[in-house]
Design a protein around this motif. Structure first.
Motif, mmCIF file in Angstrom:
data_model
loop_
_atom_site.group_PDB
_atom_site.id
_atom_site.type_symbol
_atom_site.label_atom_id
_atom_site.label_comp_id
_atom_site.label_asym_id
_atom_site.label_seq_id
_atom_site.Cartn_x
_atom_site.Cartn_y
_atom_site.Cartn_z
ATOM 1 N N THR A 125 40.689 29.138 37.077
ATOM 2 C CA THR A 125 39.988 28.308 36.111
ATOM 3 C C THR A 125 40.754 28.400 34.800
ATOM 4 N N VAL A 126 40.884 27.276 34.101
ATOM 5 C CA VAL A 126 41.688 27.292 32.884
ATOM 6 C C VAL A 126 40.890 26.736 31.705
ATOM 7 N N ARG A 127 41.049 27.370 30.565
ATOM 8 C CA ARG A 127 40.549 26.850 29.295
ATOM 9 C C ARG A 127 41.764 26.461 28.461
ATOM 10 N N VAL A 128 41.746 25.235 27.950
ATOM 11 C CA VAL A 128 42.862 24.723 27.159
ATOM 12 C C VAL A 128 42.446 24.744 25.695
ATOM 13 N N PRO A 163 40.338 34.018 37.200
ATOM 14 C CA PRO A 163 40.171 33.723 38.627
ATOM 15 C C PRO A 163 39.078 32.683 38.855
ATOM 16 N N GLY A 164 39.365 31.718 39.721
ATOM 17 C CA GLY A 164 38.414 30.670 40.037
ATOM 18 C C GLY A 164 37.655 30.942 41.318
ATOM 19 N N PRO A 165 36.833 29.990 41.752
ATOM 20 C CA PRO A 165 36.007 30.206 42.945
ATOM 21 C C PRO A 165 36.817 30.390 44.227
ATOM 22 N N ALA A 166 38.066 29.882 44.248
ATOM 23 C CA ALA A 166 38.889 30.022 45.454
ATOM 24 C C ALA A 166 39.781 31.257 45.415
ATOM 25 N N ALA A 167 39.674 32.080 44.370
ATOM 26 C CA ALA A 167 40.484 33.294 44.284
ATOM 27 C C ALA A 167 39.984 34.325 45.295
ATOM 28 N N PRO A 168 40.879 35.143 45.864
ATOM 29 C CA PRO A 168 40.446 36.154 46.850
ATOM 30 C C PRO A 168 39.575 37.223 46.199
ATOM 31 N N ASP A 169 38.591 37.676 46.951
ATOM 32 C CA ASP A 169 37.673 38.696 46.431
ATOM 33 C C ASP A 169 38.325 40.059 46.307
ATOM 34 N N ASP A 170 39.384 40.315 47.089
ATOM 35 C CA ASP A 170 40.001 41.646 47.076
ATOM 36 C C ASP A 170 40.988 41.830 45.930
ATOM 37 N N GLY A 171 41.135 40.788 45.081
ATOM 38 C CA GLY A 171 42.015 40.920 43.931
ATOM 39 C C GLY A 171 43.487 40.696 44.219
ATOM 40 N N GLY A 172 43.831 40.301 45.445
ATOM 41 C CA GLY A 172 45.237 40.097 45.780
ATOM 42 C C GLY A 172 45.751 38.743 45.337
ATOM 43 N N LEU A 173 45.687 38.473 44.064
ATOM 44 C CA LEU A 173 46.064 37.157 43.541
ATOM 45 C C LEU A 173 47.544 36.849 43.766
ATOM 46 N N LEU A 222 47.154 39.165 31.323
ATOM 47 C CA LEU A 222 46.578 39.993 30.269
ATOM 48 C C LEU A 222 46.392 41.403 30.821
ATOM 49 N N GLY A 223 46.907 42.385 30.103
ATOM 50 C CA GLY A 223 46.939 43.738 30.629
ATOM 51 C C GLY A 223 45.589 44.413 30.740
ATOM 52 N N ASP A 224 44.577 43.899 30.048
ATOM 53 C CA ASP A 224 43.279 44.580 30.064
ATOM 54 C C ASP A 224 42.217 43.790 30.820
ATOM 55 N N ALA A 225 42.621 42.782 31.603
ATOM 56 C CA ALA A 225 41.645 41.977 32.347
ATOM 57 C C ALA A 225 42.260 41.566 33.673
ATOM 58 N N GLU A 226 41.771 42.130 34.764
ATOM 59 C CA GLU A 226 42.320 41.883 36.096
ATOM 60 C C GLU A 226 42.254 40.389 36.433
ATOM 61 N N GLY A 227 43.408 39.812 36.790
ATOM 62 C CA GLY A 227 43.461 38.430 37.237
ATOM 63 C C GLY A 227 43.512 37.401 36.131
ATOM 64 N N GLU A 228 43.424 37.818 34.881
ATOM 65 C CA GLU A 228 43.444 36.865 33.774
ATOM 66 C C GLU A 228 44.843 36.807 33.158
ATOM 67 N N GLY A 229 45.167 35.643 32.624
ATOM 68 C CA GLY A 229 46.482 35.475 32.026
ATOM 69 C C GLY A 229 46.478 34.378 30.981
ATOM 70 N N MET A 230 47.604 34.234 30.303
ATOM 71 C CA MET A 230 47.703 33.226 29.257
ATOM 72 C C MET A 230 49.079 32.579 29.304
ATOM 73 N N THR A 231 49.090 31.282 29.063
ATOM 74 C CA THR A 231 50.331 30.516 28.972
ATOM 75 C C THR A 231 50.344 29.809 27.625
ATOM 76 N N ILE A 232 51.480 29.835 26.935
ATOM 77 C CA ILE A 232 51.635 29.120 25.674
ATOM 78 C C ILE A 232 52.614 27.973 25.892
ATOM 79 N N LEU A 233 52.164 26.763 25.562
ATOM 80 C CA LEU A 233 53.005 25.570 25.644
ATOM 81 C C LEU A 233 53.235 25.014 24.247
#
Length: 245
Positions: free
Chosen positions: A233-236, A156-166, A194-205
């Protein structure tokens, strides 16, 4: 005036000299970047014809780029070079092919800058242009590079909602649209939270090309509006795949 030094470019290709010479000459129309380095543009053709290097437009117009002064396969090709201006501003291009183990060392020298009104500017222009041209030759000889695998790690980045409603945010839909574009281009392998981190995810290209990581970074940060607008926010990260099922 002291003559300017020749442009000197060397490249190793994965072929014997016979093949390297054949690709550079008989197959020049397959790898020369006509869209950016020609008289008539990307729909033109270019080939060696009767001792000349000739470009032909779709309408049948011709522009002679050079006259062959040495043709010694598979060792040397030399040209009087004047693309589109026969008899004017003639410079000299020599390409040599030397065995280097199981590879071939291809060397290009381009000289004779004093025929130009501004020799230094002409040399600089060609010095910037030859690498792009010759990369096409190297790619044609060596074949396309292996695709690169890239992991995009989203948080989640700075513009993500605080209530977690991504998932209810319009910017999350922009992220989904980005994934759809990656799928349409054939880049997308997998994506999800990612199942163990709220709001986090991964994409494979799986990206083609020699600049795959740079292109993946550009897409992930600019083409994905959810990232560009701070929702994610993304890390490549480059991913080295060692085993595949």
């Amino acid at each position: 005036m002291t003559p300017l030094p020749p442009i000197h470019r060397e490249m190793l290709v994965d072929a014997e000299p016979e093949k390297a010479f054949e690709v550079f000459t008989a197959r020049i129309g397959d790898w020369w970047p006509l869209a950016s380095h020609s008289v008539h543009g990307e729909r033109a053709t270019v080939s060696f014809e009767d001792g000349e290097l000739v470009e032909r437009s779709p309408a049948g117009e011709t522009s002679v780029w050079a006259t062959v002064t040495r043709w010694e396969p598979p060792a040397v090709l030399a040209l009087s070079w004047y693309p589109g201006h026969p008899g004017q501003r003639i410079t000299e291009v020599t390409v040599s092919f030397a065995a280097a183990g199981e590879q071939t060392l291809v060397t290009l020298e381009h000289s004779g800058w004093e025929v130009y009104a501004d020799p230094a500017a002409a040399r600089d222009e060609y010095s910037n242009g030859w690498p792009a041209v010759l990369q096409g030759f190297v790619d044609e000889v060596n074949g396309p590079p292996e695709p690169a695998w890239v992991a995009l790690l989203h948080t989640p980045g700075p513009a993500a909602p605080d209530d977690g409603g991504l998932f209810d945010s319009p910017l999350f839909r922009e992220h989904v649209a980005f994934l759809g574009r990656m799928h349409e281009r054939g880049y997308l392998v997998a994506a999800g939270p990612l199942g163990d981190a709220e709001g986090e995810g991964m994409t494979i290209l799986r990206m083609p090309g020699r600049d795959a990581l740079a292109e993946a970074t550009r897409l992930a940060t600019e083409d994905d509006l959810s990232v560009a607008q701070g929702f994610f926010t993304v890390r490549v990260r480059p991913w080295q795949v060692m085993l595949k099922g």
